[in-house]
Design a protein around this motif. Structure first.
Motif, PDB file in Angstrom:
ATOM      1  N   LEU A 154       0.820  -1.212   0.000  1.00  0.00           N
ATOM      2  CA  LEU A 154       0.000   0.000   0.000  1.00  0.00           C
ATOM      3  C   LEU A 154       0.856   1.266   0.000  1.00  0.00           C
ATOM      4  O   LEU A 154       0.540   2.236  -0.699  1.00  0.00           O
ATOM      5  CB  LEU A 154      -0.948   0.005   1.202  1.00  0.00           C
ATOM      6  N   GLY A 158       1.164   1.718  -3.875  1.00  0.00           N
ATOM      7  CA  GLY A 158      -0.006   2.579  -3.788  1.00  0.00           C
ATOM      8  C   GLY A 158       0.366   4.049  -3.711  1.00  0.00           C
ATOM      9  O   GLY A 158       0.361   4.772  -4.703  1.00  0.00           O
ATOM     10  N   SER A 162       1.500   6.029  -7.162  1.00  0.00           N
ATOM     11  CA  SER A 162       0.373   6.794  -7.722  1.00  0.00           C
ATOM     12  C   SER A 162       0.661   8.283  -7.759  1.00  0.00           C
ATOM     13  O   SER A 162       0.166   8.999  -8.626  1.00  0.00           O
ATOM     14  CB  SER A 162      -0.901   6.530  -6.917  1.00  0.00           C
ATOM     15  N   MET A 196      -6.135   9.310  -0.296  1.00  0.00           N
ATOM     16  CA  MET A 196      -6.207   7.909  -0.696  1.00  0.00           C
ATOM     17  C   MET A 196      -5.290   7.053   0.178  1.00  0.00           C
ATOM     18  O   MET A 196      -5.693   5.987   0.679  1.00  0.00           O
ATOM     19  CB  MET A 196      -5.800   7.789  -2.167  1.00  0.00           C
ATOM     20  N   GLY A 197      -4.075   7.514   0.371  1.00  0.00           N
ATOM     21  CA  GLY A 197      -3.109   6.753   1.149  1.00  0.00           C
ATOM     22  C   GLY A 197      -3.510   6.607   2.598  1.00  0.00           C
ATOM     23  O   GLY A 197      -3.402   5.524   3.184  1.00  0.00           O
ATOM     24  N   ALA A 200      -6.622   4.190   2.883  1.00  0.00           N
ATOM     25  CA  ALA A 200      -6.279   2.801   2.575  1.00  0.00           C
ATOM     26  C   ALA A 200      -5.388   2.185   3.651  1.00  0.00           C
ATOM     27  O   ALA A 200      -5.658   1.069   4.120  1.00  0.00           O
ATOM     28  CB  ALA A 200      -5.595   2.712   1.210  1.00  0.00           C
ATOM     29  N   ILE A 420      -4.459   8.178 -10.211  1.00  0.00           N
ATOM     30  CA  ILE A 420      -4.438   7.487  -8.915  1.00  0.00           C
ATOM     31  C   ILE A 420      -5.224   6.182  -8.976  1.00  0.00           C
ATOM     32  O   ILE A 420      -4.759   5.137  -8.515  1.00  0.00           O
ATOM     33  CB  ILE A 420      -4.999   8.419  -7.818  1.00  0.00           C
ATOM     34  N   TRP A 424      -3.339   2.599  -8.440  1.00  0.00           N
ATOM     35  CA  TRP A 424      -3.668   1.826  -7.245  1.00  0.00           C
ATOM     36  C   TRP A 424      -4.225   0.459  -7.621  1.00  0.00           C
ATOM     37  O   TRP A 424      -3.921  -0.539  -6.972  1.00  0.00           O
ATOM     38  CB  TRP A 424      -4.670   2.582  -6.368  1.00  0.00           C
ATOM     39  N   THR A 429      -1.657  -3.155  -6.155  1.00  0.00           N
ATOM     40  CA  THR A 429      -2.337  -3.373  -4.877  1.00  0.00           C
ATOM     41  C   THR A 429      -3.549  -4.292  -5.003  1.00  0.00           C
ATOM     42  O   THR A 429      -3.983  -4.864  -4.010  1.00  0.00           O
ATOM     43  CB  THR A 429      -2.806  -2.045  -4.239  1.00  0.00           C
ATOM     44  N   ASN A 453      -6.195  -6.464   0.480  1.00  0.00           N
ATOM     45  CA  ASN A 453      -6.106  -5.064   0.044  1.00  0.00           C
ATOM     46  C   ASN A 453      -7.430  -4.515  -0.467  1.00  0.00           C
ATOM     47  O   ASN A 453      -7.599  -3.298  -0.574  1.00  0.00           O
ATOM     48  CB  ASN A 453      -5.067  -4.929  -1.074  1.00  0.00           C
ATOM     49  N   VAL A 457      -8.433  -0.484  -0.326  1.00  0.00           N
ATOM     50  CA  VAL A 457      -8.256   0.261  -1.574  1.00  0.00           C
ATOM     51  C   VAL A 457      -9.589   0.810  -2.086  1.00  0.00           C
ATOM     52  O   VAL A 457      -9.680   1.980  -2.482  1.00  0.00           O
ATOM     53  CB  VAL A 457      -7.580  -0.621  -2.648  1.00  0.00           C
TER      54      VAL A 457
END
Length: 472
Positions: A154, A158, A162, A196-197, A200, A420, A424, A429, A453, A457
């Protein structure tokens, strides 16, 4: 722009749904993929024998595309075998154990280091570096091997990939397609990448903590079984040779090994090595370490033992990749790989079956900020299904340009959102063969890693899409 969807596109889409359904049922997808390859080959060639040949050709194409990853994993495993067998690994990681004492510390420190290294050198070489050094430490701290794989995956494939803030290969592609400066895409992607990070990685962490509770799917008994997997290759075909090296020699080699890898990091920075070139440097260093330690530890049998370790590493690599090759072969048909597998079959103007499907979806939706954001996320995710992550981001940039022209704003945000989503999903991921490096280093199933994941995600994509609606 693009082509009209044909029966081939709909059949391919049907098999994608079938494959995803079989994955969710925790069943093997190889037969479904092989049938899909055969049906598609039959449709485009109109010949049974050519469709049958297409199955074999698709496997060759998939193995060729994955060979670099197979090699680096096999070599790292071979090197890890001799480190574990001689006890050098124990001496090497002992100082770090003072910094990583709990599963939480193991998860976040492993992930953050993976992210930083991946920003500069991309995730593939970063996985090799982090896995070789931190995996035993994290496992000893109580984090399941699957948790280490999730963290590396991730944060590296990820968040770092991304955004691609340093190397900027991804934003250059999307910016060129959207017709805007690269810096605009990078700036617009910063809030989206970190939303997003955060969603997730925090969701994945919460699920790991929940599942490690008594009675959970990763309770103590399961953790012990899972964590044993990463070191099984060190014990399967070779007795431990602890005590052969003196403590002074062992401690010296425990310093030399990480120093050599840190020198690699410096060389990568100075020589501007990324991607495959950086991975090659890591792989060559691992071979050198393997040979050196084998000769010192096994002495008269050292020459033969180097070969034995390499063979065991390759056995491990191909064992891990074996189940993935059929599914990779099927999804490569959705990209330009179909022309190399079955001959020139795509019509003029086609960007690949998967990209054609994504473009068709974009053409039929109403245009407003909310729908535009949702569509870019869906299109990016669909184009990422080929396992590349990069093949569809130019399409995402083109669609962002069209949508932004229609609604009058948000071109940079839409472009970043499509980038992104594509990376991802396809960059490593969710698509099993793209996340194999992290899974193989940690000795866990890539399919199990993809399933673990999935919720983090998807949750991240939903929240990020909603945030993007307010930024357009």
């Amino acid at each position: 722009m693009g082509v009209e969807l044909t029966a081939l596109h709909y059949v391919y889409l049907l098999f994608i749904v079938a494959i995803l359904g079989v994955m969710l049922m925790r069943r093997d997808t190889s037969v479904v993929c092989i049938v899909g390859i055969f049906i598609i080959g039959l449709m485009v060639k109109g010949s049974v024998y050519q469709a049958v040949s297409g199955i074999f050709n698709s496997f060759i194409y998939a193995i060729t595309e994955l060979l670099g990853t197979i090699l680096i994993i096999s070599i790292i495993v071979a090197m890890s075998r001799v480190l574990l067998a001689t006890g050098i690994n124990e001496a090497m990681v002992s100082p770090i154990t003072k910094l990583i004492c709990t599963p939480s510390q193991a998860y976040w420190i492993t992930g953050l280091l993976m992210m930083v290294i991946s920003w500069f050198f991309w995730p593939s070489p970063a996985v090799a570096l982090i896995g070789a050094v931190l995996l035993p430490v994290a496992v000893r701290a109580g984090l399941p091997a699957i948790g280490v794989a999730v963290a590396m995956n991730l944060f590296g494939h990820g968040i770092a990939l991304s955004g691609d803030f340093v190397i900027q290969a991804a934003p250059k592609l999307t910016a060129a397609a959207a017709g805007i400066p690269v810096q605009s895409v990078v700036s617009a992607s910063v809030p989206l990448v970190f939303v997003m990070g955060f969603v997730a990685t925090a969701t994945a962490y919460w699920l790991l903590i929940r599942d490690t509770q008594p009675g959970g799917s990763l309770d103590n008994k399961v953790i012990e079984l899972s964590n044993d997997k990463f070191s099984l290759y060190a014990k399967e075909n070779d007795e431990m040779i602890l005590g052969v090296l003196s403590n002074t020699m062992k401690n010296s080699l425990a310093v030399i090994v990480p120093v050599l890898f840190f020198l690699d990091v410096g060389i990568m920075y100075v020589a501007n090595l990324q991607g495959g070139e950086a991975t090659a440097l890591i792989g060559g260093t691992a071979v050198f370490i393997l040979a050196l330690i084998s000769l010192l530890a096994h002495r008269n049998q050292g020459l033969e033992k180097v070969t034995t370790y390499l063979i065991d590493g390759f056995k491990f690599g191909f064992t891990v990749f074996g189940p993935v090759i059929p599914i990779a072969a099927f999804f490569y048909l959705g990209d330009a790989g179909i022309d190399q597998i079955l001959g020139k079959v795509l019509p003029s103007g086609s960007q690949g079956i998967v990209n054609d499907i994504g473009l068709a979806i974009a053409r039929i939706v109403p245009l407003n900020p909310g729908v535009s954001a949702v569509t870019l996320t869906i299109v990016g995710a669909i184009t990422g299904l080929d396992g590349s992550g990069f093949s569809g981001i130019s399409l995402a940039g083109s669609i962002a340009h069209l949508f932004a022209a229609a609604i009058g704003s948000g071109i940079a945000t839409l472009t970043a959102l499509g980038q992104i989503a594509a990376i991802w999903v396809g960059g490593g991921t969710l698509v099993p063969w793209a996340l194999i490096p992290a899974a193989a280093i940690c000795g866990v199933s890539p399919f199990e890693l993809a399933r673990r994941n999935l919720i983090p995600v998807v949750s991240g994509l939903i929240v990020t899409t909603i945030v993007a609606m307010f930024l357009i």
